[in-house]
Motif scaffolding. Structure first.
Motif, mmCIF file in Angstrom:
data_model
loop_
_atom_site.group_PDB
_atom_site.id
_atom_site.type_symbol
_atom_site.label_atom_id
_atom_site.label_comp_id
_atom_site.label_asym_id
_atom_site.label_seq_id
_atom_site.Cartn_x
_atom_site.Cartn_y
_atom_site.Cartn_z
ATOM 1 N N GLY A 112 56.482 4.382 18.704
ATOM 2 C CA GLY A 112 55.101 3.977 18.900
ATOM 3 C C GLY A 112 54.431 4.624 20.088
ATOM 4 O O GLY A 112 53.199 4.558 20.207
ATOM 5 N N ASP A 113 55.201 5.243 20.983
ATOM 6 C CA ASP A 113 54.638 5.915 22.158
ATOM 7 C C ASP A 113 54.277 7.364 21.880
ATOM 8 O O ASP A 113 53.678 8.023 22.737
ATOM 9 C CB ASP A 113 55.634 5.863 23.332
ATOM 10 C CG ASP A 113 55.863 4.441 23.823
ATOM 11 O OD1 ASP A 113 54.967 3.595 23.624
ATOM 12 O OD2 ASP A 113 56.935 4.188 24.411
ATOM 13 N N LEU A 114 54.625 7.858 20.707
ATOM 14 C CA LEU A 114 54.348 9.252 20.362
ATOM 15 C C LEU A 114 52.908 9.418 19.887
ATOM 16 O O LEU A 114 52.301 8.470 19.376
ATOM 17 C CB LEU A 114 55.305 9.733 19.262
ATOM 18 C CG LEU A 114 56.667 10.290 19.691
ATOM 19 C CD1 LEU A 114 57.447 9.305 20.527
ATOM 20 C CD2 LEU A 114 57.468 10.704 18.459
ATOM 21 N N SER A 115 52.374 10.625 20.030
ATOM 22 C CA SER A 115 51.061 10.942 19.473
ATOM 23 C C SER A 115 51.145 10.986 17.952
ATOM 24 O O SER A 115 52.246 11.003 17.371
ATOM 25 C CB SER A 115 50.575 12.296 19.998
ATOM 26 O OG SER A 115 51.346 13.352 19.439
ATOM 27 N N GLY A 116 49.991 11.037 17.305
ATOM 28 C CA GLY A 116 49.979 11.105 15.843
ATOM 29 C C GLY A 116 50.720 12.311 15.305
ATOM 30 O O GLY A 116 51.491 12.213 14.339
ATOM 31 N N GLY A 117 50.514 13.469 15.940
ATOM 32 C CA GLY A 117 51.200 14.678 15.500
ATOM 33 C C GLY A 117 52.696 14.598 15.696
ATOM 34 O O GLY A 117 53.484 15.053 14.852
ATOM 35 N N GLN A 118 53.120 13.988 16.811
ATOM 36 C CA GLN A 118 54.552 13.814 17.062
ATOM 37 C C GLN A 118 55.166 12.826 16.082
ATOM 38 O O GLN A 118 56.290 13.022 15.607
ATOM 39 C CB GLN A 118 54.763 13.360 18.506
ATOM 40 C CG GLN A 118 54.430 14.434 19.531
ATOM 41 C CD GLN A 118 54.256 13.877 20.933
ATOM 42 O OE1 GLN A 118 54.169 12.662 21.133
ATOM 43 N NE2 GLN A 118 54.210 14.759 21.921
#
Length: 231
Positions: free
Chosen positions: A131-137
């Protein structure tokens, strides 16, 4: 080889998919296209066993999967990246990838190293929560999780949706590599015409629950685009 023949699906009394047919040669990359609401995501969910079908067959390498539960289809070699990614936000990147291992036919508990080769950011963020990742990640994680099951076929539902342009390019390059270098059969729903033409070898177009056109990607002309794809 992957084939869908005469597939029908209903929501209540509404006939959503109507005698849908697909044929995808082993090692090909096919883009499923069409305006919003024509049944593309419903078709993918039906293929994966996430929603029931009324009639028709779904075959992978000659074996009919239409009555198999979703988990069995994964174990028989279909990896799935749903629309919206649906990673587990409370699990780490590594834990998300390990979820994909449950679909492996060989029972391996080791995350394949080539996932980190394709997506180096996943190795860098191995212990970060999803949940801490960006959308692309998160999209890279979702694809990596599907690849962890060592699939024969990869199905992606709008993998570029809401993703920044540099990651869209990366994902396109990875799909091409998976297709060319590993011989992975790919079926993806895609709205971006430029992206579809970059990665796809063939196309199918859906309209009102039917497949209405198909062919090599270079045969996707302005007439078809105007009739079925432009808003």
């Amino acid at each position: 080889m992957f084939t869908v023949t005469g597939l029908n699906q209903y929501y209540g009394g509404s006939h959503i998919l109507r005698d849908v047919n697909l044929h995808i040669d082993k090692g090909s990359c096919v883009c499923l296209m069409g305006r919003n609401g024509v049944g593309k995501t419903t078709l993918l969910k039906s293929v994966m066993g996430l929603i029931p079908i009324r009639s028709g067959s779904i075959e992978l390498d000659g074996e009919d999967l239409a009555r198999d539960p979703a988990a069995a289809r994964a174990r028989k070699g279909i990896g799935y990246v749903p629309q919206g990614r649906e990673i587990f936000p409370g699990l780490t990147v590594e834990e998300n990838l390990r979820v994909g291992l449950t679909g492996r036919r060989d029972g391996s508990k080791v995350i394949p190293e080539d996932i980190y080769e394709f997506f180096p950011v996943l190795k860098e963020m191995l212990h970060r929560k999803g949940g801490d990742l960006s959308g692309g990640q998160q999209q890279q994680l979702a694809i990596g999780r599907a690849l962890a099951s060592d699939p024969h076929m990869l199905i992606l539902d709008e993998p570029t949706e809401g993703i920044q342009p540099n990651i869209v390019q990366l994902i396109g390059d990875i799909i091409i590599r998976l297709n060319d270098e590993k011989g992975l059969t790919v079926l993806l729903v895609e709205q971006k015409l430029k992206f579809a033409r970059k990665v796809g070898r063939q196309f199918y177009i859906m309209d009102r629950g039917h497949t209405v056109a198909e062919g090599r990607m270079d045969a996707l002309d302005d007439t078809l685009i105007s009739e079925y794809l432009t808003v």
